[in-house]
Structure formats: structure tokens, C-alpha cells
Design an enzyme around this catalytic site. Structure first.
Site, mmCIF file in Angstrom:
data_model
loop_
_atom_site.group_PDB
_atom_site.id
_atom_site.type_symbol
_atom_site.label_atom_id
_atom_site.label_comp_id
_atom_site.label_asym_id
_atom_site.label_seq_id
_atom_site.Cartn_x
_atom_site.Cartn_y
_atom_site.Cartn_z
ATOM 1 N N TYR A 173 6.098 3.350 12.653
ATOM 2 C CA TYR A 173 5.109 2.820 11.713
ATOM 3 C C TYR A 173 3.695 3.255 12.110
ATOM 4 O O TYR A 173 2.924 3.745 11.277
ATOM 5 C CB TYR A 173 5.206 1.298 11.667
ATOM 6 C CG TYR A 173 4.298 0.648 10.640
ATOM 7 C CD1 TYR A 173 4.597 0.713 9.289
ATOM 8 C CD2 TYR A 173 3.159 -0.053 11.026
ATOM 9 C CE1 TYR A 173 3.784 0.122 8.340
ATOM 10 C CE2 TYR A 173 2.337 -0.653 10.095
ATOM 11 C CZ TYR A 173 2.652 -0.566 8.747
ATOM 12 O OH TYR A 173 1.825 -1.154 7.810
ATOM 13 N N ILE A 203 0.834 3.254 -9.424
ATOM 14 C CA ILE A 203 0.889 2.384 -8.246
ATOM 15 C C ILE A 203 2.327 2.325 -7.731
ATOM 16 O O ILE A 203 3.254 2.028 -8.488
ATOM 17 C CB ILE A 203 0.409 0.964 -8.592
ATOM 18 C CG1 ILE A 203 -0.952 1.008 -9.281
ATOM 19 C CG2 ILE A 203 0.352 0.089 -7.338
ATOM 20 C CD1 ILE A 203 -1.291 -0.242 -10.047
#
Length: 250
Positions: A154, A6
Site C-alpha cells: 500500500y 469517479i
């Protein structure tokens, strides 16, 4: 043993995911720029194996080193499932096109798009002979589907990540691979990223009042809620290469 790799575990959704995966039968491998000492302490108290790697994944040369170290920690003979969760991301720079520095733009693309691509690539290479379940989750955003003034980089990197995931999933289907890859859009969450967004100047981000309203009206989901929904969904049967929005899972 189930292994979970992760990224972005120092705070927010990544931290919440790790907290909920700290159960017997799991080994967690966490990656973030700084070590989350609270998670390390929690893992020790629960006696759940956790390996913590610190590093900036915007450094593409460091990614390969991290991956090598990570896979040295995995006992493939004792593993049943290996999952990669590409969660790390950055909203900065929040600026109209032409106003941000090249350095900030490059860092955004490296964290949001290049690093997940490299991690997915290495994950596939290094688990090719593994006979257990393999899962890749790329954390996306609703910004991948619509232009938002001030968020050009983004929006673009998240759209690119979704298309990469779709293509990756298609390749796995065509090759009859057991690996499954999806994108997951978590919606608006009460995280430090949202604080950054609300702190933007209106000249840089024309929709800042709308996002302030989300917070004031209590419309932001907690990272813990989002993590729970995602992890429950991963226990179900899902389609390879798909982009799943949290709104469709609740």
C-alpha cells in the site's frame, strides 16, 4: 455541462463525492465493482444525469473497455469541464513482506497504481482535442510518505502514484497544456478500509492499536467532510503536479 468520472463509488469517499456532485449542471460517470443503488436512486430523484459502470479495475483488459464506454457517453461539444477522480483503492494485503500471497500483492498494485495510470493515460489521449478544462485527481495517502509495517504494498503503490502525478503534472507544464493533475491525501477517514485496518492481527500490523485509538477518540473524519474539503479546493487555483494533504487545506 461538467463531467465527472469517479472510481470507487460503491462506498466511502467515492460515494460521498458523488452525493455532493449531484447538482444541476453536472453529469456523473461512476465506476465500481458493484452498483451503488442508493446513488442511482438519489440521482434519479434529483434528475441529475448519472451513468454507472460496474467492473473490477484490477483487470487491466477491462479498463480499456470501460474507458471506451465512458467516453461514448460524453458530449464534448456541450462540455465545459471534464474531471477524472481516481479514488478506488485497497489496503489489502495487510501482511509483512513474505507473508502475503502473490495474487493479493498483484491485485493491490493493479488497483492502487496500474489502474490509475491506465485511466490517466486514456483520459489524456481521449481529451487531447477538448478545449475546455481538464482535471485529474489521484487519491493518495499519508502512507506514501512513511513506511508502515505490514503496509509495504500500500505504501509503495501510493508513493508510486504520487510520483506518477508529479511527473504527469510536469509534462503538462512543459507542453503548455491546460490539463491539471494533482494527488490528494485525505487523511484518516471513518470508512470500511479503517474497519479492515482495525481488524488486523497484531502479528501482521504492529500499529493496529494506534488505529483503534483513532476510532475510539473520534479522530476519524467522515467521508462527507473530506469530500466537501476536496471539492471546494478544486474550485480554487492549484499547482500542477502537486500532492496536497487535507491538513494543509483546512
Amino acid at each position: 455541462m461538467n463531467y465527472y468520472i469517479i472510481t470507487g463509488t460503491s462506498r466511502g469517499l467515492g460515494e460521498a463525492i458523488v452525493q455532493q456532485l449531484l447538482v444541476e449542471g453536472n453529469t456523473l460517470i461512476c465506476i465500481s465493482r458493484t452498483e451503488n443503488k442508493q446513488l442511482v436512486t438519489l440521482a434519479v430523484s434529483k434528475q441529475i444525469p448519472m451513468i454507472y459502470k460496474t467492473g473490477d479495475i484490477s483487470n487491466e483488459n477491462l479498463v480499456e473497455k470501460l474507458v471506451t464506454e465512458i467516453f461514448e457517453e460524453i458530449n464534448f461539444s456541450g462540455a465545459e469541464k471534464i474531471t477524472l477522480l481516481n479514488n478506488a483503492g485497497t489496503i489489502d494485503p495487510i501482511k509483512p513482506v513474505g507473508k502475503a500471497t502473490n495474487q493479493d500483492l498483484i491485485a493491490n498494485v493493479k488497483v492502487n497504481l496500474l489502474a490509475p495510470i491506465l485511466l490517466c493515460t486514456e483520459f489524456i489521449k481521449r481529451t487531447e482535442a477538448f478545449q475546455g478544462d481538464r482535471v485529474i485527481v489521484n487519491v493518495s495517502s499519508g502512507a506514501a510518505n512513511r513506511p508502515i509495517s505490514g503496509w509495504s504494498t500500500y505504501c509503495s503503490t501510493k508513493a508510486g502514484l504520487d510520483m506518477f502525478t508529479k511527473t504527469l503534472g510536469l509534462e503538462q507544464v512543459e507542453s503548455n497544456s491546460t490539463l491539471k493533475a494533482i494527488s490528494f491525501s485525505p487523511g484518516v477517514m471513518d470508512t470500511e478500509m479503517q474497519q479492515t485496518i482495525r481488524g488486523s492481527e497484531r502479528a501482521d500490523f504492529s500499529s493496529v492499536d494506534q488505529f483503534k485509538g483513532y476510532h475510539e477518540k473520534g479522530m476519524l473524519r467522515t467521508p462527507e467532510t473530506v469530500a466537501s474539503i476536496l471539492l471546494k479546493f478544486l474550485e480554487t487555483s492549484f499547482e500542477n503536479g502537486q500532492v496536497y494533504d487535507i491538513k494543509d487545506l483546512i
